[in-house]
Structures are given as structure tokens and as C-alpha cells.
Scaffold this active site. Sequence first.
Site, PDB file in Angstrom:
ATOM      1  N   LEU A  31     -58.801  93.505  31.479  1.00  0.00           N
ATOM      2  CA  LEU A  31     -58.481  93.576  32.912  1.00  0.00           C
ATOM      3  C   LEU A  31     -57.948  92.253  33.446  1.00  0.00           C
ATOM      4  O   LEU A  31     -58.378  91.186  33.026  1.00  0.00           O
ATOM      5  CB  LEU A  31     -59.739  93.976  33.698  1.00  0.00           C
ATOM      6  CG  LEU A  31     -60.385  95.302  33.277  1.00  0.00           C
ATOM      7  CD1 LEU A  31     -61.626  95.567  34.125  1.00  0.00           C
ATOM      8  CD2 LEU A  31     -59.403  96.468  33.393  1.00  0.00           C
ATOM      9  N   GLY A  34     -53.923  92.409  38.224  1.00  0.00           N
ATOM     10  CA  GLY A  34     -53.207  93.651  38.533  1.00  0.00           C
ATOM     11  C   GLY A  34     -54.188  94.820  38.614  1.00  0.00           C
ATOM     12  O   GLY A  34     -54.185  95.594  39.586  1.00  0.00           O
ATOM     13  N   HIS A  35     -55.064  94.928  37.600  1.00  0.00           N
ATOM     14  CA  HIS A  35     -56.070  96.003  37.629  1.00  0.00           C
ATOM     15  C   HIS A  35     -56.995  95.836  38.848  1.00  0.00           C
ATOM     16  O   HIS A  35     -57.357  96.810  39.505  1.00  0.00           O
ATOM     17  CB  HIS A  35     -56.941  95.954  36.368  1.00  0.00           C
ATOM     18  CG  HIS A  35     -56.203  96.198  35.093  1.00  0.00           C
ATOM     19  ND1 HIS A  35     -56.020  95.217  34.147  1.00  0.00           N
ATOM     20  CD2 HIS A  35     -55.621  97.309  34.600  1.00  0.00           C
ATOM     21  CE1 HIS A  35     -55.346  95.718  33.120  1.00  0.00           C
ATOM     22  NE2 HIS A  35     -55.089  96.983  33.373  1.00  0.00           N
TER      23      HIS A  35
END
Length: 280
Positions: A31, A34-35
Amino acid sequence: MAKTFQQLTQILDELRVAERSIGLVPTMGALHAGHLSLVERSRVVADTTIVSIFVNPTQFAPTEDLAKYPRPLERDLEQLQKAGVSVAFVPEVAEIYPDDCTTSIVAPRVAQQLEGEYRPSHFGGVCTVVLKLLHLIPAEVAFFGEKDFQQLAVIRQMAKDLNLVTRIEGCPIIRESDGLAMSSRNVYLSTAEREIAASLNQTLSFVEGQINQGETDGHILMAEMRQRLIDAGVSDIDYAVLAQPSNLEIVDEVTEDCVALIACHVGQTRLLDNRVIQVD
Ligand code: PAF
């Protein structure tokens, strides 16, 4: 954290009793910001956010990086906890794809060009796993990054074609300080490659500038994009194109909003980037 369907069902039962709406953020882990931006959006829209972490084997071709795909699970779970996510679904491959599982999804037509030409089985695998996740988790909304522009178009079309009740929401690309679009695969890049990789975003800015200044010939613009990438040291360009955002058909003449899409290799790493360009 739920690892099995049984554990997941128990959590879902509790959420149902509490009448809490669910936002689903499907991921393959590793992760990054962006996530976490998808998580943030889900936490605004839904009562409970569930993040799935599953490196989906059916979307990798045999020649691709399934075995070496980063899997920093503990770090991922820590990040999710800090981001206020209480439910992570982290199934084993055998749970999602038992030995007797032989059904799969044929991806919609928008999957055929661009990525589909270079990764013919990829979107079938993406659609299959996303549909499975949406069947397992009764989410009101599911969130996907616009960084994978074609993936988002494919998933939206599948959701429409198969009458899924979950709403599909796209979230903007998050970039590093040098403009490189965030991706779990960026960890593969050496320092020298990172500098070259910044040319993807620079090329998108360049083509946007050219369009804003009145250039409308799609083929001139696409040739310029390609040349910029080559000049920056990009080794292998799969595509550098202008397309219609709705169906990803190539644009010959820019007369309305379009999307510039790039897929290329920097060293051994395949990178994607895109930008929607507004035309007055
Ligand atoms: O974008 C991804 O990380 C994956 O393709 C997805 C949507 C989680 C399906 O495995």
C-alpha cells in the site's frame, strides 16, 4: 483482519445488524499514498471501509512478476490501522480459487485495446476477482484509482453489463514529488530509473500544453509523446496515445476532451500513467 470467508461472514453479519454501509477498496497490497487516498474517500462516503489485500494470480501472465510482487503484509496492516480501517480481508489463493474453480469472466470490449494487446488475459483476471469480491462483500461503493484508467473503464462496464448494485467510484492519481504516479511497482526502480520514470508525467504535461496551444493532429501529438519518452531514456514503449475517455478509441483529431495514456518499460519495470485533457 479476516483471512477466511467464515471470518469475513461473521464481520459482515455484525455490520448488517448495525446497518452500516460498506465501502470496499480492493488492493493487491504494497500500500502507498494512492491506496490510502481511496481509503480516505471511502471513509467519507461509507460507514465502514473494508480493504481487501489479495495478489490475484489470474491477472498475471506466466511471464509477469507474480512471484516477486511485493507483499509487505505487516506494514500494510499497520498503515490501514493508522488510516482508521477496522476491516482488512486478506484471503489465501486457495480460498478465492479452489482447485475446482473453473468459471471466469470475459472482460468487456473496452479491455481489448491498449493493455489488452500487451496483456491479453489480464482484464479477464481483474474482472473475475473484482466480481468475486463484490459478491462476497455487499459494498455500496467500491473505489479504484484513475491511475489504471483502462481498468476503471473495464470495471465500470462490467458493473453495468452485469447489473451490479455496487457503485464504482474512480479516485484521482496521487503522485510523488517528482510527478511519478504512485504504484506498488515503483519499488523496483533504481535511482537512475526513477529519474527516467519522471518523464512519463512530464510527457503528459507536454502533450496537454500542446493541445492547449491549439495542436489538434492526434498523430503529430502521439509521435511527439513517443519522441519525448525516447529522449528521456525510456527503453520500450508499449503505447503513448490519445484516446476517447469513454471507449479508449484512438483520437485522430482532438476536438473534445481526450485522455493521454502511456505504458512503457523503464529498465525491467513496466509503468503506466495517464491524464485526462480538457478541450475548450
Ligand atoms: O488495481 C489493482 O490493484 C488490482 O488490479 C485489483 C483491482 C485490486 C484487482 O486485483
